[in-house]
Motif scaffolding. Structure first.
Motif, PDB file in Angstrom:
ATOM      1  N   UNK A  40       0.640  -1.181  -0.105  1.00 57.20           N
ATOM      2  CA  UNK A  40      -0.048  -0.040   0.140  1.00 57.20           C
ATOM      3  C   UNK A  40       0.743   1.339   0.191  1.00 57.20           C
ATOM      4  N   UNK A  41       2.088   1.113   0.230  1.00 58.72           N
ATOM      5  CA  UNK A  41       2.923   2.438   0.511  1.00 58.72           C
ATOM      6  C   UNK A  41       3.273   2.783  -1.192  1.00 58.72           C
ATOM      7  N   UNK A  42       2.703   2.039  -2.084  1.00 57.56           N
ATOM      8  CA  UNK A  42       3.138   2.418  -3.727  1.00 57.56           C
ATOM      9  C   UNK A  42       2.143   3.102  -4.081  1.00 57.56           C
ATOM     10  N   UNK A  43       1.989   4.387  -4.236  1.00 57.73           N
ATOM     11  CA  UNK A  43       0.850   5.244  -4.757  1.00 57.73           C
ATOM     12  C   UNK A  43       1.428   6.155  -5.667  1.00 57.73           C
ATOM     13  N   UNK A  53      -0.527   6.539 -17.129  1.00 62.72           N
ATOM     14  CA  UNK A  53      -0.786   5.971 -15.858  1.00 62.72           C
ATOM     15  C   UNK A  53       0.219   4.852 -15.886  1.00 62.72           C
ATOM     16  N   UNK A  54       0.445   3.973 -17.005  1.00 60.11           N
ATOM     17  CA  UNK A  54       1.329   3.045 -17.100  1.00 60.11           C
ATOM     18  C   UNK A  54       2.705   3.575 -16.616  1.00 60.11           C
ATOM     19  N   UNK A  55       3.226   4.609 -17.492  1.00 59.44           N
ATOM     20  CA  UNK A  55       4.629   4.986 -16.964  1.00 59.44           C
ATOM     21  C   UNK A  55       4.646   5.610 -15.567  1.00 59.44           C
ATOM     22  N   UNK A  56       3.732   6.147 -15.035  1.00 61.36           N
ATOM     23  CA  UNK A  56       3.767   6.579 -13.787  1.00 61.36           C
ATOM     24  C   UNK A  56       3.818   5.275 -12.440  1.00 61.36           C
ATOM     25  N   UNK A  61       6.873   1.590  -9.058  1.00 64.56           N
ATOM     26  CA  UNK A  61       7.475   0.252  -8.516  1.00 64.56           C
ATOM     27  C   UNK A  61       9.000   0.341  -8.591  1.00 64.56           C
ATOM     28  N   UNK A  62       9.612   1.000  -9.442  1.00 64.80           N
ATOM     29  CA  UNK A  62      11.105   1.258  -9.591  1.00 64.80           C
ATOM     30  C   UNK A  62      11.637   2.048  -8.209  1.00 64.80           C
ATOM     31  N   UNK A  63      10.810   3.007  -8.256  1.00 68.88           N
ATOM     32  CA  UNK A  63      11.123   3.613  -6.911  1.00 68.88           C
ATOM     33  C   UNK A  63      11.346   2.952  -5.597  1.00 68.88           C
ATOM     34  N   UNK A  64      10.017   2.216  -5.328  1.00 73.13           N
ATOM     35  CA  UNK A  64       9.803   1.483  -4.159  1.00 73.13           C
ATOM     36  C   UNK A  64      10.872   0.449  -3.982  1.00 73.13           C
ATOM     37  N   UNK A  65      11.118  -0.081  -5.340  1.00 75.51           N
ATOM     38  CA  UNK A  65      12.594  -1.235  -5.229  1.00 75.51           C
ATOM     39  C   UNK A  65      13.766  -0.659  -5.210  1.00 75.51           C
TER      40      UNK A  65
END
Length: 102
Positions: A40-43, A53-56, A61-65
């Motif tokens: 849930x922290x990935x927003x 939308x797809x790009x964001x 995901x990339x940033x969270x990882x």
């Protein structure tokens, strides 16, 4: 970070999970917000079409990882599920699904 390192980091982060996003769109403004159901922290959110939308969502995901660089293309987009409701009305959000291919 090179491509192989990025792919390995994504695999470790996702742990063979698929990530789905619940997407709510506000028709009056065209704004949308997407929240990952598994983490849930990935927003993310914005105003724009499905390409934006797809790009964001990939960027989130990339940033969270903690992947450094533009490696969103490593994620495989599996599609949208748009809920249908009675008389075309539904309060359920649409969902988007992302995975790291083998």
């Amino acid at each position: 970070m090179n491509e192989e390192q990025a792919k390995q980091r994504l695999r470790e982060f996702l742990q063979n999970r698929e990530l789905t996003f619940s997407i709510r769109t506000y028709d009056s403004t065209g704004e949308w917000i997407a929240e990952c159901n598994e983490i849930p922290g990935i927003i993310t959110g914005g105003i724009g079409d499905y390409t934006e939308r797809d790009q964001l969502m990939r960027d989130a995901i990339i940033t969270a990882a903690s992947v450094k660089g533009d490696f969103g293309y490593l994620l495989e987009f599996k599609g949208y599920k748009v809920p249908t409701g009675f008389f075309g009305f539904t309060s359920k959000p649409e969902t988007a699904l992302y995975v790291v291919p083998s």
